[in-house]
Design an enzyme around this catalytic site. Structure first.
Site, mmCIF file in Angstrom:
data_model
loop_
_atom_site.group_PDB
_atom_site.id
_atom_site.type_symbol
_atom_site.label_atom_id
_atom_site.label_comp_id
_atom_site.label_asym_id
_atom_site.label_seq_id
_atom_site.Cartn_x
_atom_site.Cartn_y
_atom_site.Cartn_z
ATOM 1 N N HIS A 24 47.182 34.520 46.452
ATOM 2 C CA HIS A 24 46.410 33.224 46.957
ATOM 3 C C HIS A 24 46.916 32.827 48.136
ATOM 4 O O HIS A 24 46.076 32.742 49.251
ATOM 5 C CB HIS A 24 45.977 32.341 46.011
ATOM 6 C CG HIS A 24 44.548 32.141 45.839
ATOM 7 N ND1 HIS A 24 43.892 31.114 46.419
ATOM 8 C CD2 HIS A 24 43.611 32.843 44.947
ATOM 9 C CE1 HIS A 24 42.555 31.344 45.860
ATOM 10 N NE2 HIS A 24 42.466 32.376 45.221
ATOM 11 N N ARG A 66 35.791 29.580 48.544
ATOM 12 C CA ARG A 66 37.003 29.790 47.337
ATOM 13 C C ARG A 66 36.836 27.954 46.578
ATOM 14 O O ARG A 66 37.882 27.579 47.253
ATOM 15 C CB ARG A 66 37.943 30.269 47.409
ATOM 16 C CG ARG A 66 37.703 31.812 47.756
ATOM 17 C CD ARG A 66 39.150 32.559 47.872
ATOM 18 N NE ARG A 66 39.324 33.967 47.661
ATOM 19 C CZ ARG A 66 39.181 34.715 48.811
ATOM 20 N NH1 ARG A 66 39.251 34.331 49.925
ATOM 21 N NH2 ARG A 66 39.259 36.123 48.628
ATOM 22 N N ASN A 79 38.401 42.940 45.743
ATOM 23 C CA ASN A 79 39.726 42.723 45.543
ATOM 24 C C ASN A 79 39.999 43.002 43.964
ATOM 25 O O ASN A 79 40.945 43.570 43.479
ATOM 26 C CB ASN A 79 40.348 41.168 45.778
ATOM 27 C CG ASN A 79 40.127 40.985 47.620
ATOM 28 O OD1 ASN A 79 40.043 41.883 48.371
ATOM 29 N ND2 ASN A 79 40.191 39.817 47.818
ATOM 30 N N ASP A 80 39.281 42.063 43.541
ATOM 31 C CA ASP A 80 39.498 42.133 41.765
ATOM 32 C C ASP A 80 38.714 43.580 41.527
ATOM 33 O O ASP A 80 39.256 44.323 40.357
ATOM 34 C CB ASP A 80 38.678 40.990 41.072
ATOM 35 C CG ASP A 80 39.648 39.860 40.963
ATOM 36 O OD1 ASP A 80 40.609 40.133 41.029
ATOM 37 O OD2 ASP A 80 39.054 38.698 41.273
ATOM 38 N N CYS A 101 32.605 40.451 49.725
ATOM 39 C CA CYS A 101 33.438 39.512 50.308
ATOM 40 C C CYS A 101 34.698 39.594 49.927
ATOM 41 O O CYS A 101 35.650 38.696 50.233
ATOM 42 C CB CYS A 101 33.067 38.066 49.807
ATOM 43 S SG CYS A 101 32.893 38.131 47.997
ATOM 44 N N ARG A 131 46.817 43.103 41.198
ATOM 45 C CA ARG A 131 47.013 43.104 42.687
ATOM 46 C C ARG A 131 48.145 42.047 43.318
ATOM 47 O O ARG A 131 48.356 42.051 44.402
ATOM 48 C CB ARG A 131 45.575 42.496 43.000
ATOM 49 C CG ARG A 131 45.324 41.052 42.603
ATOM 50 C CD ARG A 131 44.055 40.589 42.798
ATOM 51 N NE ARG A 131 43.648 39.501 43.794
ATOM 52 C CZ ARG A 131 42.838 38.842 43.892
ATOM 53 N NH1 ARG A 131 41.530 39.096 43.060
ATOM 54 N NH2 ARG A 131 42.416 37.886 45.112
ATOM 55 N N ARG A 184 31.423 29.422 45.552
ATOM 56 C CA ARG A 184 31.693 30.053 44.443
ATOM 57 C C ARG A 184 32.252 28.862 43.250
ATOM 58 O O ARG A 184 32.899 28.100 43.728
ATOM 59 C CB ARG A 184 32.752 31.177 44.353
ATOM 60 C CG ARG A 184 33.124 31.658 43.129
ATOM 61 C CD ARG A 184 34.047 32.916 43.521
ATOM 62 N NE ARG A 184 35.424 32.382 43.595
ATOM 63 C CZ ARG A 184 36.467 33.202 44.116
ATOM 64 N NH1 ARG A 184 36.139 34.554 44.305
ATOM 65 N NH2 ARG A 184 37.557 32.713 44.392
ATOM 66 N N GLU A 199 32.697 42.307 40.407
ATOM 67 C CA GLU A 199 34.205 42.450 40.489
ATOM 68 C C GLU A 199 34.954 43.088 39.243
ATOM 69 O O GLU A 199 36.323 43.073 39.327
ATOM 70 C CB GLU A 199 35.107 41.039 41.111
ATOM 71 C CG GLU A 199 34.633 39.727 40.115
ATOM 72 C CD GLU A 199 35.398 38.712 40.958
ATOM 73 O OE1 GLU A 199 36.116 38.611 41.912
ATOM 74 O OE2 GLU A 199 35.083 37.616 40.551
HETATM 75 C C1 PEP Z 1 37.648 39.467 45.267
HETATM 76 O O1 PEP Z 1 38.064 39.307 43.977
HETATM 77 O O2 PEP Z 1 37.365 40.556 45.949
HETATM 78 C C2 PEP Z 1 37.265 37.967 45.722
HETATM 79 C C3 PEP Z 1 36.613 37.898 46.841
HETATM 80 O O3 PEP Z 1 37.578 36.937 45.082
HETATM 81 P P1 PEP Z 1 39.224 36.490 44.879
HETATM 82 O O4 PEP Z 1 39.948 37.238 45.969
HETATM 83 O O5 PEP Z 1 39.103 35.060 45.384
HETATM 84 O O6 PEP Z 1 39.521 36.690 43.673
HETATM 85 MG MG MG Z 2 37.861 37.831 42.692
#
Ligand code: PEP
Ligand code: MG
Length: 761
Positions: free
Chosen positions: A367, A474, A631-632, A679, A642, A510, A608
């Protein structure tokens, strides 16, 4: 004692050594004793001379330490290193690689067992035992040595880097020039400045050594903290008196006695008198006692180590609280370094002085890295070999493109990076000029570019950079920097600050996405497997009161603006969508009843987790839009955490499995005529954005620092060219080949300036 217990004990002892040489001496001594051999030696690779050097020995001539040097593949030690496997010989002299070294005293030892010391695929050295008697070492001996060297590899790797040039180092604190530490990129860019180590409140391990500026003041400071802790302990003791048995009550007396002048306090004051600042003195004394206790076999006594640590933390918290009230002096160019960088730490340094961030733990998707990207601060994460204690106050260069940190840079390296800093500045100036132009291909295809936000700062930056809306707000970010759940009114205020500046452009909010790597200090979730546990929508559905307050706040904040969209994270089943939509409807109905003038917001779901990839159509039928969290999705498809730097090189959104999933999502969503955006970080990478455009994604959302580069990429190609990028990407079956080929294509398309610079001086 069992072998395992012996192993653990040795590793603990080695871990507590203050420098590499002491650690190595402990290793050879303990292994020699345990295995009952005549010799135990350790050889380590010296990168400067590319030789294996005898670093410590028990049994060979001690004079030979530092002098016996073997080229790789030279001698049996070299053979063990090159083959990266153990060698068990009854008569070492008979081995074809054997080389007699005068002065070692080795000739009398016939049997030889060597095990390579390997960390992260790199052979760091060789651990050897030898005996006069001709015999093969038995299986259990071989197993012990192999296990020992595997356990020690991590310790040695850590010590080796922090100890500077280990072979020639005079002292462990002497850092060599251009000492390079590898991590992963957290946010792009280069920062040149002074490392400032920040310790989290009451984390003893992260306190650096520092000279006291005023010894008397430090003493006073320490005594004041001590008396506060004494007082607190007495209060706690008294208040619990009625509920504790006499024996347990006595614990508090023990605590108090530990703090006596004749115990910890006296030792700490000694350290301060010798010139150490109070926090450093506290850390040194507490750590040395904790280590002593941890090495004890008696469980009860080991627990006493915990008590001392606890006391140390209490005193430290008091010391740091006082420190916080003083305006801290920072150098002009600060590279903030922490064991584990947190969102709240970013606020500790005046932003105009912050030129870079370094975190020992975490990875590019932590984060704080996401926050750093939104703030445009070059960041390197997961620098696991870095000792924060050694780097404090040192000049550093941080290379956020390749994820590297250079400590004590030479003039040559400084010049090299100066050029890059200037080039980057020119590029960003050029990109600013495109601010008001659409993201449109050379043949006229447009794609909206939105931003990901979390803090209010993100909004201002996004507007300056020409964002067309917010694709991902977020909402947990403002929750993360608070001390308790924000009230409905506070939330309305935060959300309005996001919605208002963008209106009438859409803002996608979100719902709270906590759990996994995002924890709230006041709502700890302690799980063995947090990424697969209670996170995102799972938490909010189990806490409708939290979810309802949040949705009510979002809705009220949107009154009169009507640009709110609500998005649900971590959804893996339609049941979750139905339940969440019901909650949103309930909040909406209540507010309408209260007289609010609201437009029902569009509701969307994040794709995700792999389960969502296979349910795109049924999800799409229930909501107004979809957004891919790449990302997830990458983390879950590839089963790669990650945030784990050890597997960071396996985490790659260009993996064919991820690309295939991304294509499938957009095709399936469009079958239901539902818009789908992306995103995750992939959308903010120029090459990733080109691929998403070709796949047919309806919108891209990224951190605002990426807007210019992505727009520039899209404005520099045709849709056909983008399609060619995609066809090429899908034709490979491994991620690195995909990236390599696309990198070349980017250069061929005249967009080479947008690729990440190759920063290998
Ligand atoms: C993701 O998982 O790609 C996402 C945009 O959410 P976060 O990075 O906040 O988990
Ligand atoms: Mg995510």
């Amino acid at each position: 004692m069992s072998m395992l217990a012996v192993l653990r004990k040795i590793v603990q002892e080695v871990n507590s050594a203050s420098d590499l040489n002491t650690a190595l001496e402990i290793i050879v001594k303990r292994v020699q004793q345990t295995m009952n051999t005549e010799v135990c030696s350790v050889y380590l690779f010296d990168a400067l001379t590319e030789q294996y050097v005898l670093m410590a020995t028990e049994g060979l001539n001690p004079e030979a330490v530092g002098k016996i040097r073997l080229a790789p593949s030279e001698g049996v030690v070299g053979t063990v290193a090159v083959r990266a496997e153990p060698l068990n010989l009854e008569n070492v002299a008979a081995h074809p690689s054997y080389r007699f070294i005068t002065g070692s005293g080795e000739e009398q030892f016939h049997s030889f067992l060597g095990a390579p010391i390997i960390n992260q695929r790199k052979v760091l050295g060789v651990l050897v035992v030898q005996q006069k008697q001709r015999r093969r070492f038995d299986e259990s001996e071989e197993a012990f040595l192999v296990t020992m060297s595997a356990q020690l590899a991590g310790v040695i790797a850590h010590n080796e880097v922090t100890g500077g040039n280990r072979v020639n180092a005079d002292s462990p604190s002497q850092l060599r020039q251009d000492a390079r530490y590898d991590g992963v990129s957290g946010a792009p860019g280069v920062g040149v400045g002074t490392a400032v180590v920040i310790a989290p409140l009451a984390n003893l391990d992260a306190v650096p050594d520092q000279q006291a500026e005023d010894i008397d003041a430090e003493l006073k400071h320490f005594r004041a903290a001590l008396s506060r802790v004494r007082h607190d302990i007495k209060v706690v003791g008294r208040s619990l008196a009625r509920r504790l048995k006499g024996e347990e009550q006595a614990l508090f007396d023990v605590y108090l006695r530990m703090l006596d002048d004749s115990a910890l306090a006296g030792e700490i004051e000694q350290q301060i008198l010798q010139g150490q600042w109070a926090q450093g003195a506290l850390r040194r004394v507490v750590q040395s006692h904790v280590r002593e206790f941890e090495m004890m076999d008696d469980l009860y006594l080991r627990e006493r180590g915990t008590d001392i640590k606890d006391l140390g933390r209490r005193v430290l918290a008091c010391l740091q609280e006082n420190v916080c009230h003083l305006p801290m002096q920072f150098p002009d160019q600060v590279v903030l370094v922490a064991e584990e960088l947190t969102a709240s730490m970013l606020g500790e340094v005046p932003i105009e002085k912050l030129v870079g961030l370094v975190s020992v733990m975490g990875s590019g998707n932590s984060h704080c890295a996401i926050l750093a990207r939104s703030m445009g601060i070059p960041t390197v994460m997961g620098v696991v070999d870095l000792s924060t204690i050694t780097v404090h106050n040192q000049p550093v260069i941080i290379d956020g493109f390749s994820g590297r940190l250079f400590v004590n840079p030479s003039e040559q390296l400084n010049r090299y990076y100066d050029v890059i800093v200037r080039e980057e500045l020119l590029l960003s100036k050029g990109l600013e000029q495109m601010r008001d132009l659409p993201a449109e291909t050379l043949d006229g295809h447009q794609i909206p570019l939105c931003v990901n936000t979390g803090l209010v700062t993100d909004v201002a930056l996004a507007l300056v950079r020409g964002a067309e809306g917010v694709g991902l707000y977020r909402s947990e970010v403002p929750f993360m920097i608070k001390e308790f759940f924000p009230s409905e009114a506070e939330q309305i205020d935060s959300y309005r600050r996001q919605l208002l500046p963008f209106a009438p452009r859409p803002v996608t909010m979100r719902t709270l996405d906590i759990g996994g790597d995002k924890s709230l200090p006041y709502f700890p979730i302690d799980e063995a497997n947090p990424s697969l546990g209670w996170r995102g929508i799972r938490v909010t559905l189990d806490h409708p009161e939290i979810c309802l307050v949040q949705v009510r706040a979002m809705l009220q904040a949107s009154e009169g603006l009507d640009n709110l969209r609500i998005m649900l994270p971590m959804v893996s089943s339609v049941v979750e969508i139905d339940e969440a939509v019901a909650l949103i409807d309930q909040a909406f109905a209540e507010l309408i009843e209260d007289g609010c003038r609201l437009v029902r917001p569009k509701i969307g779901v994040m794709i995700e987790v792999p389960a969502a990839v296979y349910q795109v159509r049924s999800f799409a039928r229930r909501v107004d839009f979809l957004s891919v969290g790449s990302n997830d999705l990458t983390q879950y498809l590839l089963a790669v955490d990650r945030n784990n730097p050890r597997v960071a090189s396996l985490y790659n959104s260009y993996h064919p499995a991820v690309l295939t999933a991304l294509l499938r999502i957009v095709v399936e969503a469009h079958k239901e005529k539902v818009q789908v955006s992306i995103c995750g970080e992939l959308a903010g990478d120029p090459v990733g954005a080109i691929l998403m455009l070709a796949m047919g994604y309806d919108m891209l959302s990224m951190s605002s620092t990426s807007l210019g580069k992505v727009k520039s990429a899209i404005r520099g190609i045709t849709l056909d060219q983008a399609q060619l990028f995609l066809d090429t990407a899908l034709s490979f079956d491994d991620p690195l080949s995909v990236q390599k080929a696309l990198g070349t294509m980017l250069v061929d398309a005249g967009l080479g300036r947008l690729s990440r610079p190759q920063l290998q001086p």
